[in-house]
Design a protein around this motif. Sequence first.
Motif, PDB file in Angstrom:
ATOM      1  N   ALA A 238       0.829  -1.207   0.000  1.00  0.00           N
ATOM      2  CA  ALA A 238       0.000   0.000   0.000  1.00  0.00           C
ATOM      3  C   ALA A 238       0.864   1.258   0.000  1.00  0.00           C
ATOM      4  O   ALA A 238       2.054   1.227   0.331  1.00  0.00           O
ATOM      5  N   ASP A 239       0.239   2.366  -0.352  1.00  0.00           N
ATOM      6  CA  ASP A 239       0.902   3.666  -0.348  1.00  0.00           C
ATOM      7  C   ASP A 239       1.034   4.147   1.101  1.00  0.00           C
ATOM      8  O   ASP A 239       0.020   4.376   1.764  1.00  0.00           O
ATOM      9  N   PRO A 240       2.247   4.315   1.609  1.00  0.00           N
ATOM     10  CA  PRO A 240       2.394   4.709   3.016  1.00  0.00           C
ATOM     11  C   PRO A 240       1.940   6.129   3.310  1.00  0.00           C
ATOM     12  O   PRO A 240       1.830   6.512   4.476  1.00  0.00           O
ATOM     13  N   THR A 241       1.665   6.919   2.268  1.00  0.00           N
ATOM     14  CA  THR A 241       1.174   8.281   2.503  1.00  0.00           C
ATOM     15  C   THR A 241      -0.348   8.369   2.446  1.00  0.00           C
ATOM     16  O   THR A 241      -0.909   9.431   2.705  1.00  0.00           O
ATOM     17  N   ALA A 242      -1.016   7.272   2.098  1.00  0.00           N
ATOM     18  CA  ALA A 242      -2.470   7.299   1.920  1.00  0.00           C
ATOM     19  C   ALA A 242      -3.183   7.301   3.264  1.00  0.00           C
ATOM     20  O   ALA A 242      -2.752   6.652   4.222  1.00  0.00           O
ATOM     21  N   ARG A 243      -4.299   8.019   3.319  1.00  0.00           N
ATOM     22  CA  ARG A 243      -5.085   8.053   4.549  1.00  0.00           C
ATOM     23  C   ARG A 243      -5.660   6.670   4.866  1.00  0.00           C
ATOM     24  O   ARG A 243      -5.827   6.318   6.036  1.00  0.00           O
ATOM     25  N   ALA A 244      -5.963   5.883   3.837  1.00  0.00           N
ATOM     26  CA  ALA A 244      -6.463   4.532   4.084  1.00  0.00           C
ATOM     27  C   ALA A 244      -5.400   3.690   4.787  1.00  0.00           C
ATOM     28  O   ALA A 244      -5.714   2.887   5.671  1.00  0.00           O
ATOM     29  N   THR A 245      -4.147   3.877   4.414  1.00  0.00           N
ATOM     30  CA  THR A 245      -3.054   3.183   5.092  1.00  0.00           C
ATOM     31  C   THR A 245      -2.964   3.636   6.541  1.00  0.00           C
ATOM     32  O   THR A 245      -2.805   2.824   7.458  1.00  0.00           O
ATOM     33  N   HIS A 246      -3.081   4.929   6.743  1.00  0.00           N
ATOM     34  CA  HIS A 246      -2.990   5.463   8.109  1.00  0.00           C
ATOM     35  C   HIS A 246      -4.133   4.942   8.973  1.00  0.00           C
ATOM     36  O   HIS A 246      -3.937   4.629  10.152  1.00  0.00           O
ATOM     37  N   TYR A 247      -5.334   4.837   8.379  1.00  0.00           N
ATOM     38  CA  TYR A 247      -6.427   4.317   9.208  1.00  0.00           C
ATOM     39  C   TYR A 247      -6.251   2.823   9.480  1.00  0.00           C
ATOM     40  O   TYR A 247      -6.569   2.347  10.575  1.00  0.00           O
ATOM     41  N   ALA A 248      -5.741   2.073   8.505  1.00  0.00           N
ATOM     42  CA  ALA A 248      -5.488   0.651   8.752  1.00  0.00           C
ATOM     43  C   ALA A 248      -4.512   0.479   9.915  1.00  0.00           C
ATOM     44  O   ALA A 248      -4.685  -0.404  10.767  1.00  0.00           O
ATOM     45  N   LEU A 249      -3.502   1.329   9.983  1.00  0.00           N
ATOM     46  CA  LEU A 249      -2.561   1.279  11.104  1.00  0.00           C
ATOM     47  C   LEU A 249      -3.247   1.660  12.409  1.00  0.00           C
ATOM     48  O   LEU A 249      -2.984   1.066  13.464  1.00  0.00           O
ATOM     49  N   THR A 250      -4.137   2.651  12.341  1.00  0.00           N
ATOM     50  CA  THR A 250      -4.900   3.039  13.531  1.00  0.00           C
ATOM     51  C   THR A 250      -5.773   1.887  14.008  1.00  0.00           C
ATOM     52  O   THR A 250      -5.868   1.610  15.209  1.00  0.00           O
ATOM     53  N   GLU A 251      -6.403   1.200  13.063  1.00  0.00           N
ATOM     54  CA  GLU A 251      -7.242   0.053  13.423  1.00  0.00           C
ATOM     55  C   GLU A 251      -6.408  -1.036  14.090  1.00  0.00           C
ATOM     56  O   GLU A 251      -6.847  -1.652  15.066  1.00  0.00           O
ATOM     57  N   MET A 252      -5.213  -1.273  13.583  1.00  0.00           N
ATOM     58  CA  MET A 252      -4.366  -2.290  14.205  1.00  0.00           C
ATOM     59  C   MET A 252      -4.012  -1.902  15.642  1.00  0.00           C
ATOM     60  O   MET A 252      -3.938  -2.761  16.526  1.00  0.00           O
ATOM     61  N   GLY A 253      -3.803  -0.610  15.872  1.00  0.00           N
ATOM     62  CA  GLY A 253      -3.565  -0.160  17.239  1.00  0.00           C
ATOM     63  C   GLY A 253      -4.763  -0.424  18.130  1.00  0.00           C
ATOM     64  O   GLY A 253      -4.626  -0.881  19.272  1.00  0.00           O
ATOM     65  N   ASP A 254      -5.969  -0.140  17.604  1.00  0.00           N
ATOM     66  CA  ASP A 254      -7.192  -0.437  18.360  1.00  0.00           C
ATOM     67  C   ASP A 254      -7.270  -1.924  18.691  1.00  0.00           C
ATOM     68  O   ASP A 254      -7.569  -2.311  19.829  1.00  0.00           O
ATOM     69  N   GLU A 255      -7.018  -2.757  17.678  1.00  0.00           N
ATOM     70  CA  GLU A 255      -7.149  -4.201  17.879  1.00  0.00           C
ATOM     71  C   GLU A 255      -6.120  -4.715  18.886  1.00  0.00           C
ATOM     72  O   GLU A 255      -6.408  -5.634  19.664  1.00  0.00           O
ATOM     73  N   THR A 256      -4.946  -4.128  18.876  1.00  0.00           N
ATOM     74  CA  THR A 256      -3.934  -4.533  19.851  1.00  0.00           C
ATOM     75  C   THR A 256      -4.407  -4.230  21.267  1.00  0.00           C
ATOM     76  O   THR A 256      -4.278  -5.061  22.177  1.00  0.00           O
ATOM     77  N   ARG A 257      -4.974  -3.043  21.456  1.00  0.00           N
ATOM     78  CA  ARG A 257      -5.510  -2.702  22.782  1.00  0.00           C
ATOM     79  C   ARG A 257      -6.686  -3.602  23.147  1.00  0.00           C
ATOM     80  O   ARG A 257      -6.868  -3.954  24.316  1.00  0.00           O
ATOM     81  N   HIS A 258      -7.484  -3.982  22.149  1.00  0.00           N
ATOM     82  CA  HIS A 258      -8.601  -4.886  22.432  1.00  0.00           C
ATOM     83  C   HIS A 258      -8.098  -6.245  22.910  1.00  0.00           C
ATOM     84  O   HIS A 258      -8.680  -6.848  23.818  1.00  0.00           O
ATOM     85  N   MET A 259      -7.025  -6.733  22.298  1.00  0.00           N
ATOM     86  CA  MET A 259      -6.480  -8.022  22.735  1.00  0.00           C
ATOM     87  C   MET A 259      -5.995  -7.938  24.181  1.00  0.00           C
ATOM     88  O   MET A 259      -6.199  -8.872  24.970  1.00  0.00           O
TER      89      MET A 259
END
Length: 412
Positions: free
Chosen positions: A105-126
Motif C-alpha cells: 500500500a501507499d504509506p502516505t495514503a489516509r487509508a493506510t494510516h487508518y489501517a494502522l490506527t485500526e491495528m492499534g485499536d485491535e492490539t488494545r482490544h487483545m
Amino acid sequence: MTLSPEAVRRAGNPTREEFSERLLRGSVKKSYEPIVDIDWDAPLEPDKFFLPPKTVSLYGTPAWDAMTREEQIELSRQELVNTLSAGIWFENILNQALLRDLMHADPTARATHYALTEMGDETRHMVMFGRTIEKVGAKPMRPKRFQRVIINGLPLVFKGPLLWVAALVGEEIFDSLQRQMMDDPQLQPAVQRLMRIHVTEEARHIQFARDGLRKHVGDMAWWQRLWVANLHGVGGYFFRHLFSNPAQYRRVGLPGGASRDLARASAHRHDVQISGFAPLAAFLEEVGLMGPIARRMWRRSHFLPATPSASPAPAAIPAPSDDAGDDAYDGPATLRVGGTDHAVRVRLMGHLDPTDGRYHWRGTVFEALPDDVLRTPRVTLAIGARISDARLTEKTPWGTYSIVGEGAPPFA
C-alpha cells in the motif's frame, strides 16, 4: 436489492481517502485506553452474569432450567471467556492480514494510516480481552495445534475483497450481539464497560471494511466475485462451533457433547444467532455478495431463517462519526467543576497522535461527583502544580467518570 457495479460507482459516496480521513478524525476524538478506562480494581458483583442470560447458549433449554442461578452465572462466565479467547485469535489474524496488505500500500495514503490506527485499536482490544479473562478468574480457551496451524495460514489467504469480508464476518456478528446486550442490568459492570469500548471502536472498523468492500465490488472479476460471495459461508460453521464449544460446558460440570447438541438444537439460540447476523446479511445481499452456497451454509448453521423471508432492508454504511510508550499516572488530583474543587483519585494515560500532531490524554476519575456534573463537562484537572483543561465525557457502570484532554497533560 443488489447494486450493480455501475450503481456503486454512481452512488456518490466519499472517496476511500475522504472516508478514511473522517475515520481518522473520529479516532482522535473518541478512542479508549482500556488500561485506564476500565476499573480493574473494582470487585466483581457476585450475583450478576457475565453474559445476559438470554444470550447464553443453553438458555431456554431443559438443561438451563435445571441449573441453579450460581451454575447459570458460572456458565455465562465460561462462555464469555470462550468468546473473548476467540476474539483474541481473530484480531491477531486480522492484524497479520492488514500488515501483509500494507506491504503493498501507499504509506502516505489516509487509508493506510487508518489501517494502522485500526491495528492499534485491535492490539488494545487483545490486551483488554486478556485482562478481562484474568479479571473474571478463568483460564483462556486455547486453540488446538491443528487450529493454530490454520490460524497462522489464514492471513496468507485474506487479501483484497476477501480480507474485508472476513473482517466483517469476524467483527460484525459480535458487534451486533454486543449492542443488544451491553446495557443489560444483569451484566457485570466490567463486561458492560468492555462492550461499550469495543462497540465504539469496532463501529469505525466495520465502516472501514464495508467501504473497502464497496469500493472493490465493482472491479471484481466474475470468478473472484463468485469465490468471495460463497466462501464466507464457512463463517457460519465457525461461529456455530465457537458458540457451542464443548469445553465451556465441561468447565461447569456438564457433558460437553450432549450440551453442545442441545445448544445447537435450541430454537431460542437460533433466534439469537439470526438477529446477530441480520445486519451483515443485509449488507452482503445489498452489494451482491451473498452467493447461493454461502446462503445455504449460513442457513444450515442457523444464522439465517430456515424459511427464506422477505429480503432484508439494505444496510447502509453508517456515516463515520467525528465524535467517534505511554506513561500512566494513578494518584491524587484536584478536579475543578464550575468553580468548585473536588479532591479525587485519577488514573490517566496519554499519547502523541500522529494524525493531528497533538498529545491526547484520557482516563478515569474515581471519586463521587455531583449528579449534574456532566451538564458542565468542561473542567480543569490539577496534579501538583500542573493544571490542564479537560472534559468529562461519560459516567461508567461503577459510578466513576471518563475524562479526556488535549495538549500538555497534568501528569509528568
